[in-house]
Design a protein around this motif. Structure first.
Motif, PDB file in Angstrom:
ATOM      1  N   SER A 151       7.244 -10.674   8.266  1.00  0.00           N
ATOM      2  CA  SER A 151       6.230 -11.421   9.019  1.00  0.00           C
ATOM      3  C   SER A 151       5.616 -10.589  10.129  1.00  0.00           C
ATOM      4  CB  SER A 151       6.845 -12.684   9.604  1.00  0.00           C
ATOM      5  OG  SER A 151       7.923 -12.313  10.444  1.00  0.00           O
ATOM      6  N   GLN A 152       6.309  -9.527  10.541  1.00  0.00           N
ATOM      7  CA  GLN A 152       5.786  -8.717  11.640  1.00  0.00           C
ATOM      8  C   GLN A 152       5.074  -7.466  11.158  1.00  0.00           C
ATOM      9  OE1 GLN A 152       8.828  -7.829  14.489  1.00  0.00           O
ATOM     10  NE2 GLN A 152       9.488  -9.961  14.600  1.00  0.00           N
ATOM     11  N   ALA A 153       5.405  -7.031   9.946  1.00  0.00           N
ATOM     12  CA  ALA A 153       4.769  -5.805   9.435  1.00  0.00           C
ATOM     13  C   ALA A 153       3.309  -6.097   9.075  1.00  0.00           C
ATOM     14  CB  ALA A 153       5.536  -5.309   8.214  1.00  0.00           C
ATOM     15  N   PHE A 154       2.563  -5.043   8.782  1.00  0.00           N
ATOM     16  CA  PHE A 154       1.182  -5.213   8.359  1.00  0.00           C
ATOM     17  C   PHE A 154       1.160  -6.095   7.107  1.00  0.00           C
ATOM     18  CE2 PHE A 154      -1.399  -2.896  11.173  1.00  0.00           C
ATOM     19  CZ  PHE A 154      -0.730  -1.755  11.573  1.00  0.00           C
ATOM     20  N   GLN A 155       0.200  -7.020   7.092  1.00  0.00           N
ATOM     21  CA  GLN A 155       0.082  -7.946   5.966  1.00  0.00           C
ATOM     22  C   GLN A 155      -0.868  -7.364   4.923  1.00  0.00           C
ATOM     23  OE1 GLN A 155       1.923 -11.049   6.236  1.00  0.00           O
ATOM     24  NE2 GLN A 155       2.740  -9.696   7.809  1.00  0.00           N
ATOM     25  N   TRP A 156      -0.610  -7.760   3.679  1.00  0.00           N
ATOM     26  CA  TRP A 156      -1.394  -7.193   2.589  1.00  0.00           C
ATOM     27  C   TRP A 156      -2.327  -8.230   1.987  1.00  0.00           C
ATOM     28  CZ3 TRP A 156      -1.257  -2.120   2.212  1.00  0.00           C
ATOM     29  CH2 TRP A 156      -0.178  -1.457   2.803  1.00  0.00           C
ATOM     30  N   ALA A 157      -3.572  -7.847   1.837  1.00  0.00           N
ATOM     31  CA  ALA A 157      -4.541  -8.698   1.145  1.00  0.00           C
ATOM     32  C   ALA A 157      -4.611  -8.325  -0.330  1.00  0.00           C
ATOM     33  CB  ALA A 157      -5.920  -8.538   1.775  1.00  0.00           C
ATOM     34  N   GLY A 158      -4.159  -7.133  -0.632  1.00  0.00           N
ATOM     35  CA  GLY A 158      -4.176  -6.711  -2.029  1.00  0.00           C
ATOM     36  C   GLY A 158      -3.194  -5.579  -2.244  1.00  0.00           C
ATOM     37  N   ARG A 159      -2.466  -5.654  -3.292  1.00  0.00           N
ATOM     38  CA  ARG A 159      -1.543  -4.583  -3.677  1.00  0.00           C
ATOM     39  C   ARG A 159      -1.195  -4.766  -5.139  1.00  0.00           C
ATOM     40  NH1 ARG A 159       3.794  -6.542  -0.237  1.00  0.00           N
ATOM     41  NH2 ARG A 159       3.196  -8.718  -0.170  1.00  0.00           N
ATOM     42  N   VAL A 160      -0.595  -3.770  -5.705  1.00  0.00           N
ATOM     43  CA  VAL A 160      -0.186  -3.881  -7.108  1.00  0.00           C
ATOM     44  C   VAL A 160       0.863  -4.996  -7.183  1.00  0.00           C
ATOM     45  CG1 VAL A 160       0.995  -2.673  -8.974  1.00  0.00           C
ATOM     46  CG2 VAL A 160      -0.651  -1.459  -7.542  1.00  0.00           C
ATOM     47  N   PRO A 161       0.745  -5.901  -8.143  1.00  0.00           N
ATOM     48  CA  PRO A 161       1.713  -7.003  -8.247  1.00  0.00           C
ATOM     49  C   PRO A 161       3.153  -6.496  -8.275  1.00  0.00           C
ATOM     50  CG  PRO A 161      -0.088  -7.365  -9.767  1.00  0.00           C
ATOM     51  CD  PRO A 161      -0.300  -6.004  -9.172  1.00  0.00           C
ATOM     52  N   LEU A 211     -14.229  14.661  -1.453  1.00  0.00           N
ATOM     53  CA  LEU A 211     -12.858  14.194  -1.651  1.00  0.00           C
ATOM     54  C   LEU A 211     -12.897  12.787  -2.238  1.00  0.00           C
ATOM     55  CD1 LEU A 211     -11.073  15.328   1.645  1.00  0.00           C
ATOM     56  CD2 LEU A 211     -10.893  16.344  -0.606  1.00  0.00           C
ATOM     57  N   HIS A 212     -12.057  12.563  -3.223  1.00  0.00           N
ATOM     58  CA  HIS A 212     -11.959  11.249  -3.850  1.00  0.00           C
ATOM     59  C   HIS A 212     -10.708  10.544  -3.357  1.00  0.00           C
ATOM     60  CE1 HIS A 212     -14.608  13.500  -6.541  1.00  0.00           C
ATOM     61  NE2 HIS A 212     -15.095  12.341  -6.913  1.00  0.00           N
ATOM     62  N   PHE A 213     -10.817   9.238  -3.183  1.00  0.00           N
ATOM     63  CA  PHE A 213      -9.697   8.440  -2.696  1.00  0.00           C
ATOM     64  C   PHE A 213      -9.499   7.240  -3.620  1.00  0.00           C
ATOM     65  CE2 PHE A 213      -9.325  10.497   1.442  1.00  0.00           C
ATOM     66  CZ  PHE A 213     -10.581  11.057   1.600  1.00  0.00           C
ATOM     67  N   LYS A 214      -8.243   6.911  -3.820  1.00  0.00           N
ATOM     68  CA  LYS A 214      -7.952   5.762  -4.682  1.00  0.00           C
ATOM     69  C   LYS A 214      -7.168   4.727  -3.867  1.00  0.00           C
ATOM     70  CE  LYS A 214      -5.300   4.618  -8.805  1.00  0.00           C
ATOM     71  NZ  LYS A 214      -4.476   5.171  -9.872  1.00  0.00           N
ATOM     72  N   THR A 215      -7.668   3.500  -3.872  1.00  0.00           N
ATOM     73  CA  THR A 215      -7.044   2.445  -3.060  1.00  0.00           C
ATOM     74  C   THR A 215      -5.729   1.997  -3.684  1.00  0.00           C
ATOM     75  OG1 THR A 215      -9.254   1.705  -2.426  1.00  0.00           O
ATOM     76  CG2 THR A 215      -7.431   0.196  -2.017  1.00  0.00           C
ATOM     77  N   VAL A 216      -4.661   2.088  -2.893  1.00  0.00           N
ATOM     78  CA  VAL A 216      -3.351   1.640  -3.387  1.00  0.00           C
ATOM     79  C   VAL A 216      -2.856   0.412  -2.622  1.00  0.00           C
ATOM     80  CG1 VAL A 216      -2.690   3.917  -4.219  1.00  0.00           C
ATOM     81  CG2 VAL A 216      -2.102   3.256  -1.885  1.00  0.00           C
ATOM     82  N   GLY A 217      -3.574   0.051  -1.580  1.00  0.00           N
ATOM     83  CA  GLY A 217      -3.179  -1.136  -0.821  1.00  0.00           C
ATOM     84  C   GLY A 217      -4.328  -1.582   0.066  1.00  0.00           C
ATOM     85  N   LEU A 218      -4.465  -2.886   0.228  1.00  0.00           N
ATOM     86  CA  LEU A 218      -5.514  -3.446   1.093  1.00  0.00           C
ATOM     87  C   LEU A 218      -4.844  -4.273   2.179  1.00  0.00           C
ATOM     88  CD1 LEU A 218      -8.007  -4.568  -1.682  1.00  0.00           C
ATOM     89  CD2 LEU A 218      -8.437  -2.800   0.002  1.00  0.00           C
ATOM     90  N   LEU A 219      -5.059  -3.879   3.412  1.00  0.00           N
ATOM     91  CA  LEU A 219      -4.486  -4.613   4.539  1.00  0.00           C
ATOM     92  C   LEU A 219      -5.328  -5.849   4.833  1.00  0.00           C
ATOM     93  CD1 LEU A 219      -3.741  -1.605   6.906  1.00  0.00           C
ATOM     94  CD2 LEU A 219      -2.089  -2.893   5.568  1.00  0.00           C
ATOM     95  N   ALA A 220      -4.662  -6.870   5.356  1.00  0.00           N
ATOM     96  CA  ALA A 220      -5.361  -8.121   5.670  1.00  0.00           C
ATOM     97  C   ALA A 220      -5.547  -8.233   7.173  1.00  0.00           C
ATOM     98  CB  ALA A 220      -4.556  -9.310   5.152  1.00  0.00           C
ATOM     99  N   GLY A 221      -6.799  -8.230   7.608  1.00  0.00           N
ATOM    100  CA  GLY A 221      -7.102  -8.484   9.016  1.00  0.00           C
ATOM    101  C   GLY A 221      -6.262  -7.661   9.976  1.00  0.00           C
ATOM    102  N   SER A 222      -6.286  -6.345   9.830  1.00  0.00           N
ATOM    103  CA  SER A 222      -5.400  -5.495  10.615  1.00  0.00           C
ATOM    104  C   SER A 222      -6.159  -4.753  11.715  1.00  0.00           C
ATOM    105  CB  SER A 222      -4.724  -4.477   9.707  1.00  0.00           C
ATOM    106  OG  SER A 222      -5.665  -3.474   9.361  1.00  0.00           O
ATOM    107  N   ILE A 223      -5.408  -4.159  12.593  1.00  0.00           N
ATOM    108  CA  ILE A 223      -5.986  -3.339  13.657  1.00  0.00           C
ATOM    109  C   ILE A 223      -6.477  -1.995  13.112  1.00  0.00           C
ATOM    110  CG2 ILE A 223      -4.691  -4.316  15.577  1.00  0.00           C
ATOM    111  CD1 ILE A 223      -2.656  -2.049  15.202  1.00  0.00           C
ATOM    112  N   LEU A 224      -6.154  -1.694  11.870  1.00  0.00           N
ATOM    113  CA  LEU A 224      -6.535  -0.405  11.281  1.00  0.00           C
ATOM    114  C   LEU A 224      -7.853  -0.502  10.507  1.00  0.00           C
ATOM    115  CD1 LEU A 224      -3.006   0.762  10.062  1.00  0.00           C
ATOM    116  CD2 LEU A 224      -4.249   1.489  12.094  1.00  0.00           C
ATOM    117  N   GLN A 225      -8.600  -1.532  10.787  1.00  0.00           N
ATOM    118  CA  GLN A 225      -9.912  -1.658  10.145  1.00  0.00           C
ATOM    119  C   GLN A 225     -10.772  -0.464  10.492  1.00  0.00           C
ATOM    120  OE1 GLN A 225     -12.592  -5.067  10.265  1.00  0.00           O
ATOM    121  NE2 GLN A 225     -10.814  -6.341  10.708  1.00  0.00           N
ATOM    122  N   GLY A 226     -11.569  -0.054   9.544  1.00  0.00           N
ATOM    123  CA  GLY A 226     -12.535   1.009   9.807  1.00  0.00           C
ATOM    124  C   GLY A 226     -11.989   2.400   9.572  1.00  0.00           C
TER     125      GLY A 226
END
Lengths: 225, 1182
Positions: free
Chosen positions: B914-924, B977-992
């Motif tokens: 509950s305290q760690a960064f929350q995920w809006a998307g990740r591999v199931p 450089l190419h980047f591949k998304t492996v995780g999407l954070l939900a409403g985090s301070i690391l936006q941008g």
């Protein structure tokens, strides 16, 4: 020769989950130049019969032939054209277009077929003259009296040389003087055109002016005269 | 008599019913105004962003920002080429992030993330703005110019003095063991402010795109050259053009840059590459004072040219370029410092040799290692080496001995050297000869016996502070030497041989042991006999390095065109405002439909007459459309004018109460004719389509009914709800339940969207049921079930015209639903977005030690470190770039990249979920996507770098669509450089930001050293003390700490502002709906005038009539709003139960209440109209 043949006409309405028979086996025949008054108590089906003959409503069963054509077998577009050329209406409430002049109201049936030709315009002018409104050609309906408006309606109904003229309580909203003048035009003008005239009326006097008179009683047609 | 036709009918009707048509045109104008307004807002935003770019860049057309310093005279050569294109070039030193401070008595006021521009006098001359030339034309040393934003931050005025903190420029990378880590900043004190530039214009110059105001300082380039020890050097150049001579468009700007790039011809030294010839002959022809007798002619011991780097290691780009040109003649070597060498199994300290040079050479080389090889290396399944005779004797080594070589890992870990070791099998012993005279300062050692090729100290690059010292003890290295290990023999070796390697390795072994992100080559040798002469070699090498030029950033870029392109933005504001205004547009179109229907209903008898006269339904439809067309066009034209006003209102909103959406006020109103035309066309067309839709049932209308003045049949008395309606309701309810079920397991936008969709479906099913109820109301079959009371009379009155009532109720319901439910999308800054870190720190200048370590902090802070004892600090690598959060309206070209260390993943794994960064998307099934960042990838299309991004950034700024596995690409330092998304954070301070693994960060950005971004967990204790301690401790580096709550609130403000705007505009749509309701009520009163007159005649009082009409209005108004609110509540309940009540209810409740009051007041207008009528007049038939 223009004729009207009605055979075994039935008309039923569905109301509150019950079937209401208004006309039950109406037979009628008319020839060109004849006029007929339909009388009867309120709600007897007089106007319903008139509307069916004018193709504004359709029978539940039975046949109607006007000048040898059963209009209810026509497609909607052909039916509209049939109505335009064959039938003239005169309503109790005249139903003039308030935004059009007297001349334009009279020409309305011709506008349905496109821009009126010179011949049609002359016909309209003649009719306006015959109903005594030659000086009021450019007036709007709001500038006319009730009787004058009904006279315009008569002229409109006759523009396309209809074979059948239908009048539903044509003098219902008029006073005695206007009733007489309108009644005169109503009977004279169609006869001159050899058109059949059928009018629905509560007025005994108006009914007596017609050659023939029938009454609708208990959903049937009873010949009076 | 004229010849009237259909058009006569149309014109007469337009004139006669002009009031009715005017109302319709008004509705169309409203719809068009909203569409035009939204498009114009888009124009204004794009125009303002573009104007911002043009204003800030002034006359700057092209720019170059190199990785290292080069000779500023190179820019003069470019200037000549530039002049042929009516352009001017000037060299600059540009430091993207410095710290500026002002003393305030005991305290300091600091500003970080300041751009520093070291410029020549011609910079001011070429820049735009007479104001600047009026302020000054020349800056003296110790004089600076600030922009207004920076002056405000510091509270300085003209004449005040400030201190600049600049980054140290070290040749050797700080993250290598030989790099300096103790000093990361240079102070430039007592700089006098001589002018303050307005922020608009050159004062707002920025190399990064963003509408936020940069903080800028301008100073003479000479001041920076002195401070940074870069005399007559620059690290960038600006090219200016003038109005009228500016390249038109992307292609011609690129052409200009191409021409400038061709003219920009750096020399080897500009890349930090040295070329020296090393030649040893024996006997020496001239050895200074002492001359040995020559018995034989001199023979060459070795003679070669050597390329080496100021940074000790040649980067891969340079190596590839040079080796590509040199081909077989080039030989790479890798030289390294071993801390000490010992024999495996030997524990005596006396049998260790400290601080020895080890070199890796290719197998086929001028060094004849094979001649001294006793066994075939391939037969030995170990790493092999050769030692020189001195080392062999010192450690009693024979071929076959196993040695252990201790050395520092080629990259520091957390800013500290990490020692490691390797075991090597001695294959052979190579001879060296002892000189008769040792080294003396610059004078080399003298040999009496012919030295061997292994007597070559030039295999080791020059290291300032080392190679120029007379004793090992005098070496100036960033780590402490263990003096106790240095024996007299070692010192003697130094005196006789300096950095002559003691141990030789195959190059491949040396690369694997000592290679790093900085490179795997310390020198490239070319034998002298393999080249014609030095000048030819220089020409070849210089030409070859042109291919490496882009990698050094020595590439002019069409910065003006690039920033103008970025100004097209990431958020299409026209589309956004069209979406936000969607409901207002729908309301206006529904109002148009309502008004049109009222109009044709009023003229129903006319349509009956036309049908009776033989007009077809099609003709009547065409007639009506011909009437509608000029109304639509005139309404649209009016709408354009109103739309401009609406746009100005929206812009005012964005600059004030919706400022959160754009962060800073910068908008200026502008529009394009295209937007006006497109908006007008859409408004007219949409209205025409709505009107056409209204007429689609015309062919079903019977002439008789129309003649009686009725458009719809009387209400039927059927008591059963239609099967189609039941089916529709059933499907909608089932689908709604399905969506709720599906959405419950999701998060973020997917969840919100599913709940929203379910609410809309429930709303639709409610409206369908209501339609049926309107159409088939209960009617008393007998006296006992007959109408009882005003309420039922009111209800039956509403049901007279089911579709009309439905339009009113539907409009109100949808608006109420949207206003009520949108609040659920508002997000408050929740600790779930902090990831367990309540503070964020950012430095203007990097430091090269990891303050996440308590030891490092203790070293730096001493006793003050006590305040930080309980805090956790994670230090991240950072490549500052464009802000890719919603706060930046520009399209980010080079987002900020953070390098995530393994410690971060461990920290997140150890925290309660509950305290760690929350995920809006990740591999199931993936519990911790952070671990994927450890996968090493070079960033090619085939092997993209794994990246974690905040979902909002992925969806809105990068336009990825927010899916796992999506690939993004960016140009960094002229590399894609190419980047591949492996995780999407939900409403985090690391936006941008883009979060990649630290290892991949090093590979992608090898020249970035140190740390500058910090995540801090205070555990809720001594927060103020911690902030103060850290900011004071690293004030020179401009450490600035903010709370995560503040950061997150700022980030979320954008989304919340859009929601608030949507609600406000939704309320506007609701208002239009109540306006429609008022019209409906007025129309109803008009139609029922006889009936109401009759009611008055039989004894109903005026008060009862008022009550009846008010009941009707209230029933429609409250019914519509209730249906909408209930559907909204049902839709959001699961969301609220799951996430807790986060929604703000005050605003939507307030809006709904205001609209209810206005709607009721509108109903009163209808009441007033009814009561004004004369009873007798109402009873008359005409």
């Amino acid at each position: 020769m223009s004729t009207l043949r009605v055979s075994g006409l039935h008309k039923q309405f569905i109301s509150a989950a019950e079937l209401l028979t208004v006309l039950d086996g109406i037979d009628l025949e008319m020839s060109a130049g004849e006029d007929l008054a339909i009388v009867g108590p309120s709600g007897s089906g007089k106007s319903t019969l008139l509307h069916i003959l004018g193709t504004l409503d359709s029978p539940t069963s039975g046949t109607v032939e006007v000048a040898g054509v059963n209009p209810f077998e026509l497609s909607p577009i052909k039916l509209a054209a049939f109505r335009n050329r064959t039938i003239g209406f005169i309503f109790q409430d005249h139903h003039l277009m308030p935004q059009l002049t007297v001349a334009e109201n009279v020409l309305l049936p011709a506008i349905a077929q496109g821009r009126p030709s010179e011949k049609v315009r002359q016909r309209a002018q003649q009719l306006i003259q015959e109903v005594g409104l030659a000086q009021r050609e450019l007036h709007l309906p709001s500038q006319l009296s009730g009787g004058e408006r009904q006279r315009v309606a008569i002229a409109r109904a006759l523009l396309n040389h209809p074979k059948l003229v239908l009048a539903d309580e044509p003098t219902g909203n008029l006073d005695a003087t206007n009733t007489q003048s309108v009644a005169r035009m109503l009977f004279d003008l169609p006869k001159r055109e050899q058109a059949m005239l059928i009018l629905v009326t509560h007025s005994d006097w108006l009914a007596e002016q017609a050659q023939r008179c029938v009454r609708i009683e208990n959903r049937h047609l009873v010949v009076i005269r | 008599m004229g010849s009237p036709g259909i058009f006569t009918l149309v014109l007469r009707s337009l004139s006669y019913f002009r009031l009715m048509h005017a109302a319709l045109a008004g509705g169309i104008a409203a719809a068009t105004a909203v569409i035009v307004g939204a498009l114009v807002v888009g124009d204004s935003v794009r125009g303002s962003l573009r104007a911002l770019v043009i204003e800030r860049l002034g006359n700057i057309e092209c720019a170059m920002f190199a990785r290292n310093f080069f000779n500023e005279d190179l820019v003069l050569a470019v200037n000549q080429a530039a002049q042929s294109s009516h352009a001017r070039a000037t060299p600059i030193i540009m430091l993207p992030s410095v710290s500026v401070e002002r003393s305030d008595g005991e305290n300091f006021v600091r500003a970080g993330q300041v751009q520093a521009f070291g410029v020549k006098d011609d910079f001011w001359m070429y820049s735009t703005g007479e104001e600047i030339t009026r302020l000054f034309t020349k800056l003296d040393i110790d004089q600076i110019v600030l922009n207004q934003a920076l002056a405000n931050d510091l509270g300085v005025k003209i004449g005040d003095e400030v201190t600049l903190r600049l980054p140290t420029v070290a040749a050797v990378p700080a993250d290598s063991p030989l790099g300096r880590r103790d000093e990361s900043s240079i102070g430039l004190p007592r700089q006098k402010v001589v002018a303050i530039l307005p922020d608009a214009g050159l004062g707002g110059l920025s190399v990064r795109v963003g509408q936020s105001l940069p903080r800028n300082v301008f100073l003479p380039i000479a001041a920076l050259q002195d401070s940074l020890n870069a005399k007559q050097k620059a690290n960038g150049a600006l090219v200016f053009t003038e109005n009228g001579n500016r390249p038109s468009g992307k292609a011609s700007a690129a052409d200009l840059c191409d021409r400038l790039n061709r003219e920009f011809q750096p020399e080897l030294t500009d890349y930090g590459v040295q070329l020296k010839r090393h030649r040893r002959v024996f006997p020496e022809a001239d050895i200074g004072e002492k001359k040995l007798p020559s018995l034989e002619p001199s023979e060459v011991v070795f003679d070669y040219y050597q390329f080496s780097s100021d940074q000790l290691v040649l980067d891969d780009g340079t190596v590839n370029a040079l080796m590509g040109a040199l081909g077989h003649s080039g030989m790479r070597t890798m030289t390294y410092l071993a801390n000490f060498i010992s024999v495996v199994g030997e524990v005596k300290a006396s049998l260790e040799v400290p601080y020895s040079i080890v070199v890796g050479v290719p197998e086929e080389t001028a060094l004849p290692l094979a001649s001294f090889t006793t066994e075939r290396p391939a037969e030995i399944r170990r790493r092999v080496c050769w030692v020189n005779s001195w080392l062999a004797e010192r450690l009693k080594i024979i071929p076959g001995t196993m040695l252990r070589v201790h050395y520092f890992h080629p990259e520091t870990v957390d800013g500290r050297e990490v020692e490691t070791s390797v075991e090597l099998y001695v294959l052979g012993i190579v001879p060296i000869v002892e000189p008769v005279t040792k080294y003396d300062g610059d004078r080399p050692a003298v040999f009496e016996v012919r030295p061997t090729v292994f007597n070559d100290p030039h295999l080791t690059p020059q290291v300032p502070g080392v190679t120029d010292q007379d004793s090992i003890n005098d070496w100036d290295l960033p780590f402490d030497l263990k003096d106790e290990k240095i024996t007299k023999d070692d010192d003697l070796y130094w005196e006789n041989h300096r950095l002559t390697p003691k141990l030789f390795l195959p190059l491949s072994t040396a690369e694997s042991l000592f290679g790093s992100r900085f490179g795997t080559t310390t020198a490239i040798r070319v034998n002298a006999d393999e080249t014609t002469d030095e000048s030819e070699l220089v020409r070849t090498a210089t030409a070859a390095m042109l291919t490496a030029k882009p990698g050094f950033g020595m590439q002019f870029q069409p910065i003006r065109q690039q920033q103008i392109m970025a100004a097209s933005g990431t958020t299409p504001f026209d589309g956004l405002f069209l979406s936000l205004s969607f409901f207002v547009i729908v309301s206006a179109i529904l109002l148009v439909t309502l008004l049109f229907r009222l109009g044709i209903e009023q003229r129903a008898a006319q349509w009956g007459v036309l049908l009776a006269q033989g007009f077809t339904h099609g003709q009547i439809r065409r007639l009506l459309l011909c009437e509608a067309l000029p109304i639509c066009l005139s309404g649209a034209a009016l709408g354009v004018v109103v739309g401009i006003g609406y746009a100005k209102l929206m812009i005012l909103g964005l600059e004030t109460w919706w400022l959160g959406a754009i962060t800073v006020p910068f908008l200026r109103f502008s529009f394009t004719p295209t937007s006006l035309c497109v908006g007008a066309a859409i408004g007219a067309l949409t209205s025409l389509l709505a009107i056409y839709w209204s007429l689609r049932r015309l062919s079903q209308k019977q002439a008789l009914l129309l003649l009686r003045g009725k458009w719809d049949t009387d209400m039927l008395t059927k008591r059963e709800i239609g099967k189609l309606a039941m089916s529709t309701c059933g499907i909608c309810v089932l689908a709604a339940l399905g969506l709720i079920f599906l959405g419950s397991g999701q998060s973020g936008m997917v969840r919100a969207g599913s709940f929203f969709g379910s609410g809309m479906l429930l709303l639709i099913s409610s409206l369908v049921l209501l339609r049926e109820w309107f159409a088939f109301p209960r009617i008393g079959a007998n006296v006992h079930q007959a109408v009882g009371g005003l309420r039922q009379v009111a209800w039956l009155a509403i049901c007279r015209n089911p579709l009309r009532s439905m339009l009113s109720v539907g409009l109100l319901a949808v608006a109420s639903f949207l206003i009520s439910s949108m609040s659920v999308f508002q997000i408050t800054a929740s600790p779930k977005g902090y990831g367990g870190f309540d503070l964020i720190g950012e430095m203007s200048l990097p430091i090269f030690v990891n303050i996440g370590s308590g030891e490092v902090r203790a070293e730096a802070l001493g006793e003050r470190e006590g305040a930080l004892k309980k805090a956790t600090i994670v230090a991240l690598r950072s490549r500052p770039g464009d802000d890719a959060s919603c706060n930046n309206l520009f399209k980010p070209e080079q987002p900020t990249v953070l390098g995530i260390p393994p410690a971060f993943e461990r920290q997140q794994a150890s925290m309660p979920q509950s305290q760690a960064f929350q995920w809006a998307g990740r591999v199931p099934g993936d519990s911790l996507p952070w671990k994927h960042l450890a996968v090493i990838a070079p960033g090619t299309f085939e092997a993209p770098i794994p990246v974690v991004i905040d979902q909002n950034t992925a969806m809105w700024s990068l336009k990825q669509g927010g899916s796992i596995g999506a690939i993004s690409k960016f140009e960094f330092d002229n590399r894609t450089l190419h980047f591949k998304t492996v995780g999407l954070l939900a409403g985090s301070i690391l936006q941008g930001k883009l979060m990649i693994g630290e290892q991949n960060f090093h590979t992608a950005f090898p020249n970035l050293n140190g740390y500058r971004y910090y995540l801090i967990n205070t555990f809720g204790e001594n927060r103020q003390e911690i902030v103060k301690t850290l900011e004071t401790g690293w004030s020179d580096q401009g450490l600035d700490i903010v709370s995560s709550q503040e950061v997150l609130s700022r980030l979320l403000a954008v989304q919340n502002t859009y929601i608030s705007a949507f609600q406000s505009l939704g309320a506007l749509g609701l208002l239009l709906g109540t306006f429609g309701l008022a019209i409906v009520q007025l129309r109803s009163v008009l139609e029922r005038r006889r009936e109401l007159a009759l009611m008055r005649a039989v004894g109903f009082s005026g008060r009862q009539i008022s009550k009846l009409l008010l009941l009707e209005t209230t029933l429609l108004l409250s019914g519509g709003m209730l249906v909408g609110i209930v559907a909204a509540m049902i839709a959001v309940v699961p969301y609220v139960l799951e996430t807790g009540p986060q929604m703000s209810v005050a605003q939507p409740i307030g809006m709904l209440a205001i609209v209810f009051v206005i709607g009721t007041l509108a109903g009163l207008v209808a009441i007033r109209s009814a009561l004004k009528q004369n009873v007798l007049a109402g009873l008359r038939t005409e």
